[in-house]
Design a protein around this motif. Sequence first.
Motif, PDB file in Angstrom:
ATOM      1  N   PRO A 112       1.218  -1.175   0.024  1.00 50.13           N
ATOM      2  CA  PRO A 112       0.206   0.021   0.369  1.00 50.13           C
ATOM      3  C   PRO A 112       0.992   1.042  -0.132  1.00 50.13           C
ATOM      4  O   PRO A 112       1.816   1.676   0.122  1.00 50.13           O
ATOM      5  N   ARG A 113       0.150   2.416  -0.208  1.00 49.03           N
ATOM      6  CA  ARG A 113       0.112   3.791  -0.874  1.00 49.03           C
ATOM      7  C   ARG A 113       1.672   4.370   1.461  1.00 49.03           C
ATOM      8  O   ARG A 113       0.643   3.442   1.767  1.00 49.03           O
ATOM      9  N   ALA A 114       1.962   4.754   1.444  1.00 47.89           N
ATOM     10  CA  ALA A 114       2.818   5.287   2.724  1.00 47.89           C
ATOM     11  C   ALA A 114       1.205   5.974   3.494  1.00 47.89           C
ATOM     12  O   ALA A 114       0.711   6.892   2.660  1.00 47.89           O
ATOM     13  N   SER A 115       1.130   5.631   5.223  1.00 49.22           N
ATOM     14  CA  SER A 115       0.149   6.769   4.838  1.00 49.22           C
ATOM     15  C   SER A 115       0.525   6.685   7.126  1.00 49.22           C
ATOM     16  O   SER A 115       1.425   5.602   7.006  1.00 49.22           O
ATOM     17  N   SER A 116      -0.210   7.165   7.429  1.00 51.48           N
ATOM     18  CA  SER A 116      -0.015   7.172   9.034  1.00 51.48           C
ATOM     19  C   SER A 116      -0.595   6.151   9.852  1.00 51.48           C
ATOM     20  O   SER A 116      -0.297   6.313  10.923  1.00 51.48           O
ATOM     21  N   VAL A 117      -0.363   5.576   9.336  1.00 55.93           N
ATOM     22  CA  VAL A 117      -1.582   4.319   9.729  1.00 55.93           C
ATOM     23  C   VAL A 117      -0.570   2.913  10.257  1.00 55.93           C
ATOM     24  O   VAL A 117       0.203   2.354   9.758  1.00 55.93           O
ATOM     25  N   SER A 118      -1.175   2.792  12.010  1.00 54.06           N
ATOM     26  CA  SER A 118      -0.135   2.057  11.962  1.00 54.06           C
ATOM     27  C   SER A 118      -0.587   0.751  12.619  1.00 54.06           C
ATOM     28  O   SER A 118      -2.068   0.794  12.293  1.00 54.06           O
ATOM     29  N   ILE A 119      -0.274  -0.631  12.586  1.00 56.15           N
ATOM     30  CA  ILE A 119      -0.961  -1.698  13.088  1.00 56.15           C
ATOM     31  C   ILE A 119      -0.245  -2.478  13.705  1.00 56.15           C
ATOM     32  O   ILE A 119       0.497  -3.100  13.807  1.00 56.15           O
TER      33      ILE A 119
END
Length: 233
Positions: free
Chosen positions: A89-96
Motif C-alpha cells: 500500500p501507499r505510505a500512510s500514518s496508519v500503524s497496525i
Amino acid sequence: RRFGHATATLSAKLAIVEWYNRVVGLELQDAAAIPEMLAFFRARGIRARFEIGPAELTNALALQLAIERVGVERIETALYAPIDALVAPRASSVSIRPSPFEEIDLFLDLWARGFALPGFLWADVKRLREAWFSVPGLERYLAILDGEPVACGALYVRGDVGYLCVSATLPEARGRGAQAALIARRWRDAAAAGCRYVVSTTPFGGTSQANMERAGMRSAHSICIWLDYGMAL
C-alpha cells in the motif's frame, strides 16, 4: 437443521441478524424441501436468507426459489490471490498491531461501530462474536491512527489458506488507509504462517472489494444472497 445437503441455522433471539439465520449448501436435488426450510424460519417469525454459490445455482433451482417468492437480495464477491501477489500500500500514518484477547471488548466495540450494529443488538451479538473472534487460528488486529484505534480486522489460517475477515472501520476514519494497511499486514502474516493463498468475501463492487483488488486480489466468483420475500411483514 439439515435438509439433505443444505444446513439451516437459526437464532430466535437474533432474528434480524442474517449471519445466524440462513441456509447454506442448497442444491437442486434438495429444492423440494424449500417450503419446509421456509416454514422452519417463518414459524419463528424469521425471514430466511439463502447463500448460493455459482456452482450450485441452476435455472431450475432459481425457478423453485422464485415459486416460493425467494429472490436475490444482494451479491457478494469471493476474492483470492496467490500469496506472492501482494501490492504494497501507499505510505500512510496508519500503524497496525495485534489485538490480544485481553482487549476483546475494544475489538468488539470497533467492529460493532464500524458495521453500524443497532444498539439494541450489541449485547447479544457481541457475546456471540466474542466466541467466534477467539477461535484457534484467528488473529485479531487493530489499525491505529493519530494514536487511536480506528479499525479492526482478523486473519484466520487453515492449512495453506489465509482468510482476511472481520474488517471494519469507524465512519470518521474512512478513506485514510486503515483497511489497506490491515490487508497488507494480515497478508504478510499469512505468508509467514506458510499460506499459499489469501481469500476474502465482500459486498460486490464496494469499497472493500476495491481495497482488496488494489492489494493484488482478484475476483473468484460471486455469491447470491436470496431473501424470503414471501413472509408477511
